[in-house]
Each structure stands twice: as C-alpha cells, then as structure tokens.
Design a protein around this motif. Structure first.
Motif, PDB file in Angstrom:
ATOM      1  N   ASN A  73      65.336  77.054  64.025  1.00 49.26           N
ATOM      2  CA  ASN A  73      66.350  76.108  64.483  1.00 49.26           C
ATOM      3  C   ASN A  73      66.362  74.813  63.678  1.00 49.26           C
ATOM      4  OD1 ASN A  73      67.124  77.899  66.427  1.00 49.26           O
ATOM      5  ND2 ASN A  73      66.234  76.786  68.152  1.00 49.26           N
ATOM      6  N   LEU A  74      65.277  74.528  62.983  1.00 50.97           N
ATOM      7  CA  LEU A  74      65.182  73.297  62.201  1.00 50.97           C
ATOM      8  C   LEU A  74      65.676  73.462  60.771  1.00 50.97           C
ATOM      9  CD1 LEU A  74      61.686  72.204  63.502  1.00 50.97           C
ATOM     10  CD2 LEU A  74      63.728  70.768  63.624  1.00 50.97           C
ATOM     11  N   SER A  75      65.963  74.698  60.367  1.00 51.37           N
ATOM     12  CA  SER A  75      66.270  74.947  58.956  1.00 51.37           C
ATOM     13  C   SER A  75      67.519  74.217  58.491  1.00 51.37           C
ATOM     14  CB  SER A  75      66.392  76.455  58.694  1.00 51.37           C
ATOM     15  OG  SER A  75      67.408  77.031  59.508  1.00 51.37           O
ATOM     16  N   GLY A  76      68.559  74.166  59.324  1.00 50.59           N
ATOM     17  CA  GLY A  76      69.784  73.491  58.926  1.00 50.59           C
ATOM     18  C   GLY A  76      69.579  72.004  58.700  1.00 50.59           C
ATOM     19  N   THR A  77      68.823  71.370  59.606  1.00 52.30           N
ATOM     20  CA  THR A  77      68.540  69.939  59.480  1.00 52.30           C
ATOM     21  C   THR A  77      67.699  69.660  58.243  1.00 52.30           C
ATOM     22  OG1 THR A  77      68.563  69.799  61.892  1.00 52.30           O
ATOM     23  CG2 THR A  77      67.667  67.915  60.701  1.00 52.30           C
ATOM     24  N   VAL A  78      66.745  70.528  57.980  1.00 49.30           N
ATOM     25  CA  VAL A  78      65.886  70.356  56.803  1.00 49.30           C
ATOM     26  C   VAL A  78      66.697  70.524  55.516  1.00 49.30           C
ATOM     27  CG1 VAL A  78      63.945  71.355  55.523  1.00 49.30           C
ATOM     28  CG2 VAL A  78      63.768  71.007  58.002  1.00 49.30           C
ATOM     29  N   LEU A  79      67.562  71.522  55.470  1.00 46.24           N
ATOM     30  CA  LEU A  79      68.400  71.729  54.284  1.00 46.24           C
ATOM     31  C   LEU A  79      69.271  70.504  54.007  1.00 46.24           C
ATOM     32  CD1 LEU A  79      69.436  75.437  54.832  1.00 46.24           C
ATOM     33  CD2 LEU A  79      68.236  74.554  52.815  1.00 46.24           C
ATOM     34  N   LYS A  80      69.779  69.907  55.063  1.00 46.49           N
ATOM     35  CA  LYS A  80      70.593  68.704  54.899  1.00 46.49           C
ATOM     36  C   LYS A  80      69.747  67.564  54.345  1.00 46.49           C
ATOM     37  CE  LYS A  80      73.656  65.592  57.463  1.00 46.49           C
ATOM     38  NZ  LYS A  80      74.251  65.289  58.798  1.00 46.49           N
ATOM     39  N   ALA A  81      68.502  67.453  54.828  1.00 41.38           N
ATOM     40  CA  ALA A  81      67.621  66.366  54.389  1.00 41.38           C
ATOM     41  C   ALA A  81      67.248  66.483  52.916  1.00 41.38           C
ATOM     42  CB  ALA A  81      66.361  66.337  55.254  1.00 41.38           C
ATOM     43  N   ILE A  82      67.181  67.721  52.402  1.00 43.99           N
ATOM     44  CA  ILE A  82      66.825  67.912  50.985  1.00 43.99           C
ATOM     45  C   ILE A  82      68.066  68.129  50.128  1.00 43.99           C
ATOM     46  CG2 ILE A  82      64.550  68.850  51.569  1.00 43.99           C
ATOM     47  CD1 ILE A  82      65.672  71.651  50.919  1.00 43.99           C
ATOM     48  N   ASP A  83      69.243  67.933  50.730  1.00 44.54           N
ATOM     49  CA  ASP A  83      70.515  68.122  50.024  1.00 44.54           C
ATOM     50  C   ASP A  83      70.612  69.534  49.445  1.00 44.54           C
ATOM     51  OD1 ASP A  83      73.026  67.272  49.239  1.00 44.54           O
ATOM     52  OD2 ASP A  83      72.329  66.515  47.298  1.00 44.54           O
ATOM     53  N   ASN A  84      70.082  70.498  50.211  1.00 42.22           N
ATOM     54  CA  ASN A  84      70.125  71.922  49.835  1.00 42.22           C
ATOM     55  C   ASN A  84      69.429  72.220  48.504  1.00 42.22           C
ATOM     56  OD1 ASN A  84      71.606  72.448  52.150  1.00 42.22           O
ATOM     57  ND2 ASN A  84      73.571  72.337  51.110  1.00 42.22           N
ATOM     58  N   ASP A  85      68.574  71.313  48.065  1.00 38.96           N
ATOM     59  CA  ASP A  85      67.900  71.462  46.772  1.00 38.96           C
ATOM     60  C   ASP A  85      66.602  72.249  46.945  1.00 38.96           C
ATOM     61  OD1 ASP A  85      66.943  71.323  44.220  1.00 38.96           O
ATOM     62  OD2 ASP A  85      66.582  69.147  44.240  1.00 38.96           O
ATOM     63  N   LEU A  86      66.723  73.578  47.016  1.00 35.32           N
ATOM     64  CA  LEU A  86      65.541  74.422  47.210  1.00 35.32           C
ATOM     65  C   LEU A  86      64.719  74.565  45.942  1.00 35.32           C
ATOM     66  CD1 LEU A  86      67.121  77.230  49.425  1.00 35.32           C
ATOM     67  CD2 LEU A  86      65.575  75.405  50.162  1.00 35.32           C
ATOM     68  N   ARG A  87      65.329  74.355  44.783  1.00 39.42           N
ATOM     69  CA  ARG A  87      64.584  74.483  43.521  1.00 39.42           C
ATOM     70  C   ARG A  87      63.470  73.446  43.420  1.00 39.42           C
ATOM     71  NH1 ARG A  87      66.799  77.592  39.483  1.00 39.42           N
ATOM     72  NH2 ARG A  87      68.956  78.305  39.781  1.00 39.42           N
ATOM     73  N   ASN A  88      63.724  72.280  43.984  1.00 41.95           N
ATOM     74  CA  ASN A  88      62.784  71.170  43.814  1.00 41.95           C
ATOM     75  C   ASN A  88      62.131  70.768  45.129  1.00 41.95           C
ATOM     76  OD1 ASN A  88      63.378  70.759  40.956  1.00 41.95           O
ATOM     77  ND2 ASN A  88      65.377  70.017  41.666  1.00 41.95           N
ATOM     78  N   THR A  89      61.943  71.756  46.005  1.00 39.81           N
ATOM     79  CA  THR A  89      61.319  71.486  47.303  1.00 39.81           C
ATOM     80  C   THR A  89      60.242  72.528  47.587  1.00 39.81           C
ATOM     81  OG1 THR A  89      63.408  70.588  48.129  1.00 39.81           O
ATOM     82  CG2 THR A  89      61.721  71.100  49.761  1.00 39.81           C
ATOM     83  N   ILE A  90      59.102  72.054  48.034  1.00 39.62           N
ATOM     84  CA  ILE A  90      57.999  72.930  48.434  1.00 39.62           C
ATOM     85  C   ILE A  90      57.820  72.809  49.946  1.00 39.62           C
ATOM     86  CG2 ILE A  90      55.518  73.352  48.254  1.00 39.62           C
ATOM     87  CD1 ILE A  90      55.594  72.348  45.440  1.00 39.62           C
ATOM     88  N   PHE A  91      57.614  73.944  50.612  1.00 40.44           N
ATOM     89  CA  PHE A  91      57.463  73.973  52.060  1.00 40.44           C
ATOM     90  C   PHE A  91      56.052  74.406  52.425  1.00 40.44           C
ATOM     91  CE2 PHE A  91      61.888  74.587  51.072  1.00 40.44           C
ATOM     92  CZ  PHE A  91      62.542  73.756  51.973  1.00 40.44           C
ATOM     93  N   SER A  92      55.510  73.746  53.448  1.00 42.14           N
ATOM     94  CA  SER A  92      54.169  74.082  53.897  1.00 42.14           C
ATOM     95  C   SER A  92      54.046  73.692  55.370  1.00 42.14           C
ATOM     96  CB  SER A  92      53.110  73.366  53.050  1.00 42.14           C
ATOM     97  OG  SER A  92      51.817  73.902  53.314  1.00 42.14           O
ATOM     98  N   PHE A  93      52.855  73.821  55.925  1.00 37.04           N
ATOM     99  CA  PHE A  93      52.620  73.474  57.320  1.00 37.04           C
ATOM    100  C   PHE A  93      51.285  72.766  57.444  1.00 37.04           C
ATOM    101  CE2 PHE A  93      51.007  77.722  56.552  1.00 37.04           C
ATOM    102  CZ  PHE A  93      49.764  77.723  57.157  1.00 37.04           C
ATOM    103  N   ILE A  94      51.159  72.028  58.523  1.00 36.82           N
ATOM    104  CA  ILE A  94      49.912  71.323  58.791  1.00 36.82           C
ATOM    105  C   ILE A  94      49.056  72.248  59.646  1.00 36.82           C
ATOM    106  CG2 ILE A  94      48.875  69.313  59.899  1.00 36.82           C
ATOM    107  CD1 ILE A  94      51.492  67.818  59.210  1.00 36.82           C
ATOM    108  N   PRO A  95      47.909  72.658  59.162  1.00 34.87           N
ATOM    109  CA  PRO A  95      47.113  73.667  59.875  1.00 34.87           C
ATOM    110  C   PRO A  95      46.821  73.200  61.292  1.00 34.87           C
ATOM    111  CG  PRO A  95      46.176  73.130  57.730  1.00 34.87           C
ATOM    112  CD  PRO A  95      47.217  72.108  57.996  1.00 34.87           C
ATOM    113  N   ASN A  96      46.589  74.251  62.134  1.00 32.36           N
ATOM    114  CA  ASN A  96      46.854  75.656  61.800  1.00 32.36           C
ATOM    115  C   ASN A  96      47.883  76.212  62.769  1.00 32.36           C
ATOM    116  OD1 ASN A  96      45.074  76.198  59.614  1.00 32.36           O
ATOM    117  ND2 ASN A  96      43.347  76.235  61.043  1.00 32.36           N
ATOM    118  N   THR A  97      48.082  75.501  63.864  1.00 33.50           N
ATOM    119  CA  THR A  97      48.913  76.047  64.931  1.00 33.50           C
ATOM    120  C   THR A  97      50.403  75.956  64.639  1.00 33.50           C
ATOM    121  OG1 THR A  97      48.683  73.922  66.056  1.00 33.50           O
ATOM    122  CG2 THR A  97      47.216  75.703  66.745  1.00 33.50           C
ATOM    123  N   ALA A  98      50.803  75.238  63.599  1.00 33.02           N
ATOM    124  CA  ALA A  98      52.221  75.164  63.236  1.00 33.02           C
ATOM    125  C   ALA A  98      52.641  76.336  62.352  1.00 33.02           C
ATOM    126  CB  ALA A  98      52.506  73.842  62.511  1.00 33.02           C
TER     127      ALA A  98
END
Length: 615
Positions: free
Chosen positions: A327-352
């Motif tokens: 559900n957060l993907s659309g908001t995140v894409l807007k925040a990065i201006d849909n620039d997936l080439r120059n964006t790295i995704f990760s999570f803060i361990p471990n329960t996320a």
C-alpha cells in the motif's frame, strides 16, 4: 522495530481431558501436557522476555494434599529457568525413586506441576519493574478449594484503583499498580460470594459476568480454580487476541493462533478465535462451553498485533503485513519521482522484512507495467540488446542495515552514550553510489525516533546517499496506549514533539494552554473520560505537515543526505488489516472511556513536567 517498545504479554492454557496413563500410552510420556505448555510458551516468547510463570492444578487430590502450584522467574531466559526448576524436581524423582516413574498416578502425586490444568505466562514489564513478584500468574490461596484462584493474562486495566477500593483490598507497595492484582482480587471477591451460596458447584459464568463487567481495558485473561474449573476470557471490544483449540485429548488457549497450530500440528480452521465478550469455560469434569459474558461492543482488535507484535508466521498476518508494504508503494514512487534506477530499497531489521516484501511487490508491479508499455511502444522495431536490457531491469534491493550485538556501555555521560548508540546497527559498505542514489528503508513504526536519529540515520549517511527516505508501515503514533502496550507518556512520541514544534513556530502555543485548562476542568468535574482533549493539539496540521516536521526532528545534523519520512495512512492500514480496526494510538479514538482519561492525564503530566505514566 527500530524503537523497541514493551508490549502485550503471552498466555498459554492447557486442560488435559484424559488420565495421565492415557498420555503415557499414546504419546510415550506422562509429561505430554508440560511438554506442550513449554512449546506453546516458546512459540510466543516474542510476547514477553522480562519474566515467565507457570501454574498447575491437580484434580481429585486427597484432602490436605496441595493441589495448586506456581513457579515464576524474572531471569534473562525466564522460560528456560521456569522449566528447569520443574525439570529438577522430575530428575530428582527419576534418580532417587525410579520405580515411581512406571506409575502415572504416583508420578502425579510426587511432582508438583504434573496437573491436569496448566497455565503459562510470558511477561513484559509494562509497569516498568522487572520484579519476579509482578510476574504472572498471581495466586490467591485458601483452605477451601473453591476459593483458590490463579490468574494470568495479556491486558492493562485503567481502573485498578477503583477495583481495589471496591474489593476493600490494600494491595501493598509491590502490587498497588498491578492491574492483574486488581483483576484477581475482583474475581476472587465474586468467587467467594458464589461459594457461600453454591448448591451444585460454582456458576463460573455468573462469577465472570459480575467481575468482568467492572473492568475498563483490553484483556485476554485466564484463571484456574481449586475445584478444577477454569476459564479463558476476552474483552468485549476484542482488543487483545485470543484463540483456542479443542480435541478429545486437550483444551488449549493462547494469544496467537500460529503458536497453537505449530505446537499441536493442526490446520488454521481447527484453531478458533474466542469472540469478544465471550469466555471459554472448562468444568472440572473436562466439559467445556463458549459463553457470552459481556455484550460485545464495536470490534477494536489491536492493529499493532498485525503490524508488529504477533509473530509473522501466521498466514493471515503475513498477508496483512505484505499488504501494508504494498500500500505504500505509490507514495514511495512519488517521493522518488519514479526514479527506480537511482534508488535502493532496504528495511530496518528485522520485523519490517515482510512489509518490505510487500513494498517490493508493489514496486515490481509498477516496473512491469512500464516494461510492457515501453516494449509495446517499439512496435516491430525491437532491438535484441535493448529488449534484453529492458526485460532484465530489477528493483535495486540490498540488506543495508545489520543489527549488531546488543551494545552495552559502562559510560553514563550523555554524549558518550549517544556515540555508542550509533553502533547498535552496522551497514553494508559499497551498496550505495555516493551522491547519486536515494536510499529508502522501511520500518514497522516510528514511536520515539530516538534510535533512528542517534543511530540509524547517521549510520546510513555514512554510505553517502543523496537522500534517505524512512518509510513507516504504521501511521503516526500520536496517543498513548492503555490496553497492553507500554506507550503512556506523551513526550515520548515524535509525532507529538512535531506538533508541539509546529505550534511554537506558528505562535500558537496558546492551544496547549487551552487544552491543559480544559483537561484540568474535566478533572475537577470528574469527567476526564468524556473526551480526548489532545486531539486539539494535532487538528491544525495535516499528516504531511507532521511528517515533514518529524523528518527535521530525526535529522541529527552534520549529515549530507536529505531526510524524508513517509507514514502509512489510516485508510491504508484499515484496508490491509480489515479485521483489526483498533487504531486509538494513531487516531485517538479510544474504545473505552478509560482511554480518554489516560490520554488526558498523560497530557497533563507532560504540561506539568512529570515523567510519569498516564495510568
């Protein structure tokens, strides 16, 4: 969760329905019940690591022979410590009286915790005290069997003081803030009244109806009575989770469905949810019934159970956490201006991690859509190399943050301690292109933001990202909880800090004084429960404005990256977790009057500079 918060406890209940000889013959051990209780507790160890306890009741004992026993521990490995004490007694019998082990009846007579009724508990110290005397179960002993009562549960009550006054009990210094002590005394009060007039055994339903109608809070509680009767009960709003399973051999209840499924190797549909306001009542003869004790109210099952607290191996919880991320993907894409080439995704361990997978699926859906559109736009002019490059495009993911060993420091100076806190997490070097990449990391929720500010943000900035976006799979936590989670001080919430900062910046601090004055007036008229005054602190600002101010607060200074914070919306939370709509810590909409009293009291404590719990 980057900000560890203490939360709901875990409950385990087992009623053996057959003689011990049956379990020895069928399962090869007379300790079938104890073994299952141990597993049921271990599979819920996430719910409480400050203490553990076990109570047992034996049926049909000879007059004068103890029939109710309890053992508790606040050791670092409390479950293991409790069962090692039980094991020591068993091993002593096996060593010095080995002939007894051949006879289940004699074993029952010699081993304290070889009882037909078993109850286990895992505790988080919500009262802030890791004291073995506060570990569940609590017990009321009496020479009359029917007046012996052991209780444990996963709950908080906000009217403990009133209950102690009602029962005319002085709980003493240790138990004066214990809601279990208040619950135990109240149930015991009605248990004794019932015993005075009983003719054909105790009417457990009547006892529970009288006692639990007085409780304000969320609860999943269990009780063992000296007669061999027992009960498991859930609050009328269904705030705290409760599940049970019954077959010919056992009756089982626990705080988590997955724990029962794993322990007894049964299917999802075999483990049932105990409905709000209902009790599982087990009679001394092994018969059971599900009874309505209190009229169910609007269902407000705790959404934090789905976001974080319950273990994610429950298939429904797994799907819901995945949906939270997606559900957060659309908001995140807007925040990065849909620039997936120059964006790295990760999570803060471990329960996320599960929410991260959901976010990833949402991003992949978007990327696949783009791939199809681009390829179709080429028509018949398809270059194999260009096609290969397009087909092989992937979302850039890396395990950026690594939770290191639990750091402890002997240094008390604040600046030195803050420097040590930075090293709770470590990073994977070489994953980010300095000055080019944006780094997006998802967390379960952001409560205080202390670890983010003092540790994680500084750590991530060492990789040199252009921008750091912190994504919370939960909405902004704005209000205290008083139904099981240890979040009771307004000043701890970074969202509240952000609202205060915005009011000050805009010259509207008078709103704080007006809210405080209204709270004092409600307190004077004994109507502090009538409304949530603290909503007035937030109402001038949009969630986006609060998030932007939180981003500023979480910026520790001296870093190169821009900081942005994205939160789940309330609407998206409810869409992902449709059956757990309890959201008072996000919205301030408390399901019981006591919640309003707690939030207003917490606000008054903040305004008066008191570092105290709101209840």
């Amino acid at each position: 969760m980057s900000d560890a918060i203490k939360h709901e406890c875990g409950l385990a209940f087992i009623r053996l329905r057959k003689p011990f000889s049956y379990y020895q013959q069928k399962y090869g051990t007379v300790f079938y019940g104890l073994n299952k209780l141990y597993l049921l507790m271990e599979k819920q160890h996430n719910r409480g690591q400050d203490g553990a306890g076990v109570a047992a009741v034996k049926l049909d004992t000879e007059p004068g022979v103890p029939f109710m026993h309890r053992v508790r521990s606040s050791a670092p490995q409390a479950i293991g410590d409790v069962f090692s004490k039980i094991r020591d007694e068993i091993q002593e019998i096996e060593k010095y009286q080995p002939e007894i082990t051949k006879y289940p009846g004699l074993m029952k007579g010699h081993i304290k915790f070889l009882g037909e009724l078993l109850m286990g508990h895992l505790r988080y110290a919500t009262q802030g005290k890791n004291n073995v005397e506060l570990c569940h179960p609590f017990v009321r002993y009496n020479t009359i069997p029917a007046r012996n009562l052991a209780m444990a549960g996963n709950f908080n009550l906000v009217n403990a003081d009133e209950l102690f006054k009602f029962t005319d009990v002085n709980p003493g210094e240790v138990h004066k803030n214990s809601d279990l002590a208040a619950m135990l005394e109240t149930v015991h009060h009605f248990l004794c009244k019932e015993d005075e007039v009983r003719r054909n055994g105790l009417d457990i339903k009547h006892i529970l109806q009288q006692a639990f109608s007085l409780f304000d809070g969320g609860y999943h509680a269990a009780g063992l009575i000296g007669t061999g009767d027992a009960f498991v009960i859930r609050d009328p709003n269904g705030i705290r989770p409760s599940y049970y399973y019954v077959n010919d051999d056992v009756i089982v209840a626990a705080s988590e469905r997955a724990a029962i499924r794993t322990t007894f190797n049964v299917g999802e549909n075999e483990v049932l949810e105990l409905m709000p306001g209902h009790a599982l009542i087990v009679k001394s003869n092994g018969e059971y019934a599900i009874e309505k004790i209190i009229e169910p109210k609007e269902r407000k099952a705790c959404s934090f159970e789905r976001i974080y607290f319950s273990r994610g191996n429950d298939e429904k919880i797994y799907k819901e956490r995945t949906a939270l991320g997606r559900n957060l993907s659309g908001t995140v894409l807007k925040a990065i201006d849909n620039d997936l080439r120059n964006t790295i995704f990760s999570f803060i361990p471990n329960t996320a991690e599960v929410a991260f997978y959901g976010l990833l699926k949402g991003l992949e859906d978007y990327l696949n859509k783009i791939k199809i559109e681009r390829i179709l736009s080429w028509g018949n002019d398809v270059d194999p190399e260009k096609l290969s490059e397009m087909v092989n495009r992937r979302i850039r993911i890396d395990k950026i943050a690594i939770k290191d060993v639990k750091m402890r420091t002997f240094i008390t100076e604040d600046s030195s301690r803050n420097e040590m806190v930075q090293h709770v997490y470590d990073i994977t070097y070489g994953t980010v292109r300095p000055g080019v990449d944006t780094l997006v990391v998802i967390d379960d929720s952001i409560v205080r933001g202390t670890t983010l500010k003092e540790s994680i943000v500084k750590m991530l900035d060492r990789l040199g990202p252009k921008k750091i976006i912190i994504v919370s799979s939960a909405p902004q936590i704005r209000y205290p909880d008083c139904y099981g989670i240890d979040m009771s001080k307004m000043g701890d919430f970074v969202a509240f800090q952000a609202a205060i900062a915005l009011l000050k910046e805009q010259g509207k601090e008078h709103i704080l004084q007006e809210a405080y004055g209204l709270c004092k007036e409600l307190e004077r008229t004994n109507t502090l429960h009538a409304q949530n005054v603290v909503k007035n602190v937030y109402k001038l600002f949009t969630p986006e404005e609060i998030s932007a101010k939180i981003a500023q607060i979480l910026n520790p200074g001296g870093i190169g990256a821009e900081i942005e914070v994205i939160y789940q919306s309330i609407e998206s939370l409810h869409e992902a977790c449709p059956n757990n709509l309890g959201d008072w810590y996000f919205t301030g909409n408390y399901p019981t009057p006591g919640g309003n009293r707690v939030v207003n009291k917490a606000f008054m404590n903040f305004m008066e500079g008191k570092n105290e719990r709101g209840y």
